[in-house]
Design a protein around this motif. Structure first.
Motif, PDB file in Angstrom:
ATOM      1  N   CYS A 198       0.640  -1.098  -0.122  1.00 57.90           N
ATOM      2  CA  CYS A 198      -0.195   0.205  -0.222  1.00 57.90           C
ATOM      3  C   CYS A 198       0.953   1.262  -0.502  1.00 57.90           C
ATOM      4  O   CYS A 198       1.441   1.194   0.799  1.00 57.90           O
ATOM      5  N   ARG A 199       0.688   2.144  -1.191  1.00 58.12           N
ATOM      6  CA  ARG A 199       1.615   3.607  -0.888  1.00 58.12           C
ATOM      7  C   ARG A 199      -0.108   4.501  -1.007  1.00 58.12           C
ATOM      8  O   ARG A 199      -0.840   4.496  -1.141  1.00 58.12           O
ATOM      9  N   ARG A 200       0.407   6.234  -0.431  1.00 51.75           N
ATOM     10  CA  ARG A 200      -0.096   7.190  -0.449  1.00 51.75           C
ATOM     11  C   ARG A 200       0.377   7.907  -1.078  1.00 51.75           C
ATOM     12  O   ARG A 200       1.689   8.033  -0.639  1.00 51.75           O
ATOM     13  N   PRO A 201      -0.083   8.994  -1.842  1.00 48.17           N
ATOM     14  CA  PRO A 201       0.497  10.006  -2.173  1.00 48.17           C
ATOM     15  C   PRO A 201       1.879  11.002  -2.030  1.00 48.17           C
ATOM     16  O   PRO A 201       2.306  11.570  -1.544  1.00 48.17           O
ATOM     17  N   GLU A 202       0.857  11.773  -0.229  1.00 43.49           N
ATOM     18  CA  GLU A 202       1.574  12.173   0.662  1.00 43.49           C
ATOM     19  C   GLU A 202       0.857  12.482   2.043  1.00 43.49           C
ATOM     20  O   GLU A 202      -0.058  10.633   2.511  1.00 43.49           O
ATOM     21  N   GLN A 203       1.332  13.235   3.330  1.00 45.55           N
ATOM     22  CA  GLN A 203       0.883  12.595   4.232  1.00 45.55           C
ATOM     23  C   GLN A 203      -0.729  12.448   4.239  1.00 45.55           C
ATOM     24  O   GLN A 203      -0.491  13.841   4.186  1.00 45.55           O
ATOM     25  N   GLY A 204      -0.893  11.858   5.005  1.00 45.60           N
ATOM     26  CA  GLY A 204      -2.670  12.279   5.615  1.00 45.60           C
ATOM     27  C   GLY A 204      -3.292  11.876   4.376  1.00 45.60           C
ATOM     28  O   GLY A 204      -4.203  12.155   4.133  1.00 45.60           O
ATOM     29  N   GLY A 205      -3.073  11.188   3.132  1.00 46.46           N
ATOM     30  CA  GLY A 205      -4.136  11.425   1.975  1.00 46.46           C
ATOM     31  C   GLY A 205      -4.031   9.607   2.236  1.00 46.46           C
ATOM     32  O   GLY A 205      -4.082   8.555   2.612  1.00 46.46           O
ATOM     33  N   GLU A 206      -4.525   8.914   1.043  1.00 44.56           N
ATOM     34  CA  GLU A 206      -5.305   7.789   1.168  1.00 44.56           C
ATOM     35  C   GLU A 206      -4.741   6.807   0.791  1.00 44.56           C
ATOM     36  O   GLU A 206      -4.087   6.654  -0.212  1.00 44.56           O
ATOM     37  N   TRP A 207      -4.821   5.778   1.842  1.00 43.77           N
ATOM     38  CA  TRP A 207      -3.602   4.559   0.739  1.00 43.77           C
ATOM     39  C   TRP A 207      -4.694   3.582  -0.045  1.00 43.77           C
ATOM     40  O   TRP A 207      -6.217   3.753  -0.588  1.00 43.77           O
ATOM     41  N   THR A 208      -3.657   3.574  -1.227  1.00 41.06           N
ATOM     42  CA  THR A 208      -4.158   3.020  -2.378  1.00 41.06           C
ATOM     43  C   THR A 208      -3.292   1.595  -2.692  1.00 41.06           C
ATOM     44  O   THR A 208      -1.939   1.212  -2.645  1.00 41.06           O
ATOM     45  N   CYS A 209      -4.016   0.221  -2.332  1.00 46.65           N
ATOM     46  CA  CYS A 209      -3.095  -0.637  -1.892  1.00 46.65           C
ATOM     47  C   CYS A 209      -3.306  -2.106  -3.711  1.00 46.65           C
ATOM     48  O   CYS A 209      -4.344  -1.939  -4.111  1.00 46.65           O
ATOM     49  N   GLU A 210      -1.988  -2.674  -3.354  1.00 46.39           N
ATOM     50  CA  GLU A 210      -2.053  -3.254  -4.549  1.00 46.39           C
ATOM     51  C   GLU A 210      -1.663  -4.671  -4.305  1.00 46.39           C
ATOM     52  O   GLU A 210      -0.219  -5.110  -3.397  1.00 46.39           O
ATOM     53  N   SER A 211      -1.924  -6.266  -4.842  1.00 47.41           N
ATOM     54  CA  SER A 211      -1.710  -7.119  -4.517  1.00 47.41           C
ATOM     55  C   SER A 211      -0.228  -7.570  -5.017  1.00 47.41           C
ATOM     56  O   SER A 211      -0.245  -7.770  -6.289  1.00 47.41           O
ATOM     57  N   LEU A 212       0.873  -7.956  -3.507  1.00 49.26           N
ATOM     58  CA  LEU A 212       1.428  -9.132  -3.939  1.00 49.26           C
ATOM     59  C   LEU A 212       0.967 -10.611  -4.694  1.00 49.26           C
ATOM     60  O   LEU A 212       2.850 -10.878  -5.087  1.00 49.26           O
ATOM     61  N   MET A 213       0.143 -10.895  -4.899  1.00 47.95           N
ATOM     62  CA  MET A 213      -0.594 -12.077  -5.555  1.00 47.95           C
ATOM     63  C   MET A 213      -0.506 -11.881  -6.709  1.00 47.95           C
ATOM     64  O   MET A 213      -0.397 -13.083  -7.862  1.00 47.95           O
ATOM     65  N   GLY A 214      -0.139 -11.265  -7.407  1.00 47.97           N
ATOM     66  CA  GLY A 214      -0.522 -10.679  -8.633  1.00 47.97           C
ATOM     67  C   GLY A 214       1.452 -10.997  -9.462  1.00 47.97           C
ATOM     68  O   GLY A 214       1.726 -11.114 -10.616  1.00 47.97           O
ATOM     69  N   TYR A 215       2.113 -11.274  -8.552  1.00 46.16           N
ATOM     70  CA  TYR A 215       4.192 -11.314  -8.710  1.00 46.16           C
ATOM     71  C   TYR A 215       4.147 -12.681  -8.728  1.00 46.16           C
ATOM     72  O   TYR A 215       3.559 -13.307  -7.185  1.00 46.16           O
ATOM     73  N   ALA A 216       5.009 -13.588  -9.813  1.00 43.87           N
ATOM     74  CA  ALA A 216       5.177 -14.688  -9.356  1.00 43.87           C
ATOM     75  C   ALA A 216       5.664 -14.982  -7.385  1.00 43.87           C
ATOM     76  O   ALA A 216       5.800 -16.062  -7.427  1.00 43.87           O
ATOM     77  N   TRP A 217       6.947 -13.671  -7.347  1.00 43.60           N
ATOM     78  CA  TRP A 217       7.749 -14.171  -6.358  1.00 43.60           C
ATOM     79  C   TRP A 217       7.089 -13.850  -5.118  1.00 43.60           C
ATOM     80  O   TRP A 217       7.275 -14.249  -4.110  1.00 43.60           O
ATOM     81  N   GLY A 218       5.685 -12.926  -5.317  1.00 44.52           N
ATOM     82  CA  GLY A 218       4.642 -12.548  -3.609  1.00 44.52           C
ATOM     83  C   GLY A 218       3.941 -14.189  -3.484  1.00 44.52           C
ATOM     84  O   GLY A 218       3.809 -14.489  -2.886  1.00 44.52           O
TER      85      GLY A 218
END
Length: 189
Positions: free
Chosen positions: A53-73
């Motif tokens: 999960c990442r957010r653009p700046e402090q206090g912004g909303e989190w956007t999450c990406e599944s690691l199951m899309g990667y073979a290593w994940g």
């Protein structure tokens, strides 16, 4: 434990109790969102075994990406999950082994061997995750592998240590069951 034997009520359940604590630590590692976190401002990145999960700046909303899309994940999650399932099986077997009045020491040594296999799978997942995560996912600022990742390593270390205890316990079968006459290191006058 050796002094009083395994029939001593407080000592009999120490190893299954430690396995239970390892299971709890494994659950925390699997469910925790603190595998990777931003260490300094801006706090814009956090990850678990399952998602990043990442957010653009402090206090912004989190956007999450599944690691199951990667073979290593998938590989990291699968190997750690297999190690955790083996740990749960060892926990159940240890409860069964220590609940029986007559201990089967070969059965206990098998639990120790299974714990070593569980440790190998857990360590594989714990090594795949940071190596591939840091090379394949863009990180901003200074990041650290955090508390849930630490619980994963604690589980793996407990699997190794308890594997040694379970494998070495049958070597002291006579002392544990009280079949050995005590040895005194002084002679009578």
């Amino acid at each position: 434990m050796v002094k009083y034997g395994l029939d001593y009520t407080r000592c009999r359940w120490i190893l299954p109790l430690l396995l239970g604590i390892g299971v709890i630590f494994g659950i925390i590692a699997l469910a925790g969102r603190g595998w990777l976190e931003s260490q300094t401002l801006p706090y814009v990145h956090r990850a678990s075994l399952w998602e990043s999960c990442r957010r653009p700046e402090q206090g912004g909303e989190w956007t999450c990406e599944s690691l199951m899309g990667y073979a290593w994940g998938r590989a990291a999650a699968a190997t750690y999950l297999v190690g955790f399932i083996l740990l749960v099986i060892c926990f159940a077997l240890a409860i069964i082994a220590f609940a029986i009045d007559t201990l089967r020491f070969n059965f206990i040594r098998g639990i120790g061997g299974l714990l070593f296999v569980a440790a190998v799978f857990s360590i594989m997942g714990l090594v795949i995750y940071p190596v591939k995560f840091s090379t394949e996912i863009e990180l901003t600022g200074i990041n650290m592998f955090s508390w849930a990742y630490g619980f994963g390593w604690t589980t793996a270390i407990m699997e190794i240590c308890l594997g040694f205890f379970f494998c070495c316990l049958p070597n002291y079968e006579d002392q544990i069951l009280g079949n050995v006459k005590p040895t005194y290191f002084y002679s009578s006058p």
